[in-house]
Design a protein around this motif. Sequence first.
Motif, PDB file in Angstrom:
ATOM      1  N   HIS A   1      59.951 -78.381 -17.847  1.00 34.42           N
ATOM      2  CA  HIS A   1      60.352 -79.428 -16.900  1.00 34.42           C
ATOM      3  C   HIS A   1      60.195 -80.760 -17.596  1.00 34.42           C
ATOM      4  CE1 HIS A   1      56.164 -80.681 -16.228  1.00 34.42           C
ATOM      5  NE2 HIS A   1      55.841 -79.399 -16.079  1.00 34.42           N
ATOM      6  N   GLU A   2      60.914 -81.738 -17.108  1.00 35.02           N
ATOM      7  CA  GLU A   2      60.765 -83.049 -17.694  1.00 35.02           C
ATOM      8  C   GLU A   2      59.365 -83.573 -17.370  1.00 35.02           C
ATOM      9  OE1 GLU A   2      63.650 -86.886 -18.160  1.00 35.02           O
ATOM     10  OE2 GLU A   2      64.214 -85.313 -16.748  1.00 35.02           O
ATOM     11  N   HIS A   3      58.772 -84.256 -18.324  1.00 37.94           N
ATOM     12  CA  HIS A   3      57.415 -84.749 -18.117  1.00 37.94           C
ATOM     13  C   HIS A   3      57.342 -85.645 -16.888  1.00 37.94           C
ATOM     14  CE1 HIS A   3      53.758 -87.151 -18.942  1.00 37.94           C
ATOM     15  NE2 HIS A   3      53.324 -86.013 -19.454  1.00 37.94           N
ATOM     16  N   ALA A   4      58.380 -86.441 -16.702  1.00 36.08           N
ATOM     17  CA  ALA A   4      58.379 -87.391 -15.587  1.00 36.08           C
ATOM     18  C   ALA A   4      58.488 -86.693 -14.233  1.00 36.08           C
ATOM     19  CB  ALA A   4      59.529 -88.374 -15.762  1.00 36.08           C
ATOM     20  N   ALA A   5      58.888 -85.414 -14.224  1.00 36.09           N
ATOM     21  CA  ALA A   5      59.052 -84.703 -12.950  1.00 36.09           C
ATOM     22  C   ALA A   5      57.726 -84.169 -12.419  1.00 36.09           C
ATOM     23  CB  ALA A   5      60.022 -83.540 -13.132  1.00 36.09           C
ATOM     24  N   ALA A   6      56.674 -84.229 -13.232  1.00 34.39           N
ATOM     25  CA  ALA A   6      55.385 -83.653 -12.830  1.00 34.39           C
ATOM     26  C   ALA A   6      54.507 -84.694 -12.140  1.00 34.39           C
ATOM     27  CB  ALA A   6      54.660 -83.099 -14.057  1.00 34.39           C
ATOM     28  N   THR A   7      53.782 -84.239 -11.161  1.00 28.90           N
ATOM     29  CA  THR A   7      52.768 -85.080 -10.516  1.00 28.90           C
ATOM     30  C   THR A   7      51.438 -84.341 -10.612  1.00 28.90           C
ATOM     31  OG1 THR A   7      54.415 -85.921  -8.969  1.00 28.90           O
ATOM     32  CG2 THR A   7      52.083 -86.241  -8.388  1.00 28.90           C
ATOM     33  N   ASP A   8      50.458 -85.002 -11.216  1.00 31.41           N
ATOM     34  CA  ASP A   8      49.139 -84.383 -11.351  1.00 31.41           C
ATOM     35  C   ASP A   8      48.201 -84.886 -10.263  1.00 31.41           C
ATOM     36  OD1 ASP A   8      49.891 -82.923 -13.539  1.00 31.41           O
ATOM     37  OD2 ASP A   8      49.138 -84.348 -15.009  1.00 31.41           O
ATOM     38  N   GLY A   9      47.446 -83.965  -9.699  1.00 33.25           N
ATOM     39  CA  GLY A   9      46.470 -84.336  -8.676  1.00 33.25           C
ATOM     40  C   GLY A   9      45.188 -84.826  -9.326  1.00 33.25           C
ATOM     41  N   PRO A  10      44.164 -85.047  -8.508  1.00 28.75           N
ATOM     42  CA  PRO A  10      42.888 -85.551  -9.030  1.00 28.75           C
ATOM     43  C   PRO A  10      42.299 -84.591 -10.069  1.00 28.75           C
ATOM     44  CG  PRO A  10      42.888 -85.486  -6.623  1.00 28.75           C
ATOM     45  CD  PRO A  10      44.124 -84.805  -7.077  1.00 28.75           C
ATOM     46  N   TYR A  11      41.628 -85.184 -11.036  1.00 29.14           N
ATOM     47  CA  TYR A  11      40.973 -84.387 -12.076  1.00 29.14           C
ATOM     48  C   TYR A  11      39.521 -84.839 -12.128  1.00 29.14           C
ATOM     49  CZ  TYR A  11      39.916 -82.443 -16.691  1.00 29.14           C
ATOM     50  OH  TYR A  11      39.359 -81.737 -17.718  1.00 29.14           O
ATOM     51  N   GLY A  12      38.623 -83.974 -11.764  1.00 31.06           N
ATOM     52  CA  GLY A  12      37.232 -84.390 -11.712  1.00 31.06           C
ATOM     53  C   GLY A  12      36.328 -83.523 -12.549  1.00 31.06           C
ATOM     54  N   LEU A  13      35.073 -83.918 -12.603  1.00 36.18           N
ATOM     55  CA  LEU A  13      34.094 -83.133 -13.355  1.00 36.18           C
ATOM     56  C   LEU A  13      33.800 -81.817 -12.652  1.00 36.18           C
ATOM     57  CD1 LEU A  13      31.587 -85.945 -14.419  1.00 36.18           C
ATOM     58  CD2 LEU A  13      33.361 -84.859 -15.806  1.00 36.18           C
ATOM     59  N   GLU A  14      33.895 -81.874 -11.312  1.00 33.57           N
ATOM     60  CA  GLU A  14      33.584 -80.674 -10.532  1.00 33.57           C
ATOM     61  C   GLU A  14      34.874 -79.944 -10.156  1.00 33.57           C
ATOM     62  OE1 GLU A  14      30.558 -79.678 -10.149  1.00 33.57           O
ATOM     63  OE2 GLU A  14      29.876 -81.456 -11.248  1.00 33.57           O
ATOM     64  N   PRO A  15      34.787 -78.634  -9.981  1.00 31.33           N
ATOM     65  CA  PRO A  15      35.980 -77.880  -9.568  1.00 31.33           C
ATOM     66  C   PRO A  15      36.495 -78.359  -8.209  1.00 31.33           C
ATOM     67  CG  PRO A  15      34.240 -76.406 -10.313  1.00 31.33           C
ATOM     68  CD  PRO A  15      33.623 -77.760 -10.197  1.00 31.33           C
ATOM     69  N   LEU A  16      37.788 -78.163  -7.981  1.00 30.39           N
ATOM     70  CA  LEU A  16      38.391 -78.560  -6.712  1.00 30.39           C
ATOM     71  C   LEU A  16      37.969 -77.588  -5.611  1.00 30.39           C
ATOM     72  CD1 LEU A  16      42.089 -79.323  -7.794  1.00 30.39           C
ATOM     73  CD2 LEU A  16      40.281 -80.985  -7.237  1.00 30.39           C
ATOM     74  N   GLN A  17      37.694 -78.162  -4.458  1.00 29.50           N
ATOM     75  CA  GLN A  17      37.377 -77.335  -3.298  1.00 29.50           C
ATOM     76  C   GLN A  17      38.618 -77.193  -2.426  1.00 29.50           C
ATOM     77  OE1 GLN A  17      34.455 -75.741  -3.071  1.00 29.50           O
ATOM     78  NE2 GLN A  17      34.024 -76.711  -5.075  1.00 29.50           N
ATOM     79  N   PRO A  18      38.742 -76.074  -1.721  1.00 28.84           N
ATOM     80  CA  PRO A  18      39.937 -75.884  -0.881  1.00 28.84           C
ATOM     81  C   PRO A  18      40.042 -76.986   0.161  1.00 28.84           C
ATOM     82  CG  PRO A  18      38.670 -73.859  -1.053  1.00 28.84           C
ATOM     83  CD  PRO A  18      37.828 -74.930  -1.652  1.00 28.84           C
ATOM     84  N   GLY A  19      41.296 -77.409   0.466  1.00 26.09           N
ATOM     85  CA  GLY A  19      41.512 -78.394   1.510  1.00 26.09           C
ATOM     86  C   GLY A  19      41.945 -77.706   2.787  1.00 26.09           C
TER      87      GLY A  19
END
Lengths: 202, 256
Positions: A71-89
Amino acid sequence: MSKIREIPLSFDADLPPATPDGRHWVVYTAKRDGAPFKWAGYVDAPDQELALQFAREHYGLDEACVGIICHEHAAATDGPYGLEPLQPGNAEGEDGQDWTVFTLLKRGGNHQTAGTVKAPDADTAIDRATTRFADGKIRSIRVVPNSQVFQTTESELLIWRTHDMTYKLAKGYSKDVRAKWSQFRDEQTYEQYRKEDIARHF
Amino acid sequence: MTMQTMLANPLASIVLMHADDLLMLGHVQSDWTGLAPILEEDIAASSMAQDDLSHALVLYQYLAEEFDLDPDAIAFDRDPADYRCCNLTTVPDEFDWAVSMCKRWLLSTYTKLGLDRLALVDEGDLGDRCARLRDESAIHVAHLGAWMIRLGTGSTESNERMQAALNLLAEEAGMMFEPPDLGFESDEGFCCGRGEMFDEWATLVGATLSEAGLQASFTLPDQAARGGRRGEHAGHFSEQHAEMTEVRRAEPATAW
């Protein structure tokens, strides 16, 4: 080196102005049927057809590979990146377009496909993907509209070539070179022994 | 068996002409490594040059097994007049990317059709080998065809340069269909029909050229026209052959 290379390249006039850079594409490869597509690298290409063609030559030959997406790089959206693993929303919903979800399993690791969600926009897609795919282990989520993810077609699936390309692999190179060095070293050792043996006896 | 036995075999001569085309093409295309216009294509073109050499090896290995010969000997030790490659393969590109691109595209499209036909041959594992090579050859045709269209429609300059390259190569391209000497007195005997294969090839390249905004006129040469397939090579073949076999001639047993 070929003798042809000894021909000096000359230009009659100034070089034409540089063409704009190609578009930047992110490439993912799958090692076997049904396996997730894992991040492999990037290519620059003017369109998706050539991006996949280049990706096939650049990344499809380095290791086992049965399919490529990009995919084109510009087509991607990255979510938060933290030290701790993501918890379910708790964001849910089935409206909007389809998005391909990529997850990052560990810090410093690489993204890989996890599935799809429906959402009207990228932020909502990340929220819904977090609900669905965050399991207290993954570190980050990336979403790309399905319409902007391009995949090798069935007729293009053949990626591995007929010839032995292990020399391209670090392990193949290491093995081959180690064998050659061992042979060389053995010859050196034998030659040294032979000289000493001759000196001792004669 | 001897090299002469192989050279006198009609089917072997068909296999050999494809193998020789690929060997010569892969060899000369390798010169572009590090020099192609953009990095991505540099890597891709180098990879495809490796494919060409490897495909030649697969075919030489088939012949080596059939005629109890060494594949390296088939590739490097024949007299120049016993090579069956067409003259188009060794036309110098003078480091003109347009010439290189057009030449590889014309030849790859032809090779793909030749392998389609050889894949149907029930002779040892030749059919299986060619079916495998055909799939890889199709990737080359798709890749090169994509570039033909982009360079033909890219800018006035790129269109003009591609057209000039086609003008240079079009006449020689027809000689890809020159039959080898042996056993192919009629067009139909030439691996499923020389005229039919030419028509199929011309239709395929014509469709891509039309999309690319380029023009070329190809004609099927008369049976009597002699060229590389029957050992009457151009001077540029001799230069490339001499360079390609230099190490082999200097150190026949050398290996890495």
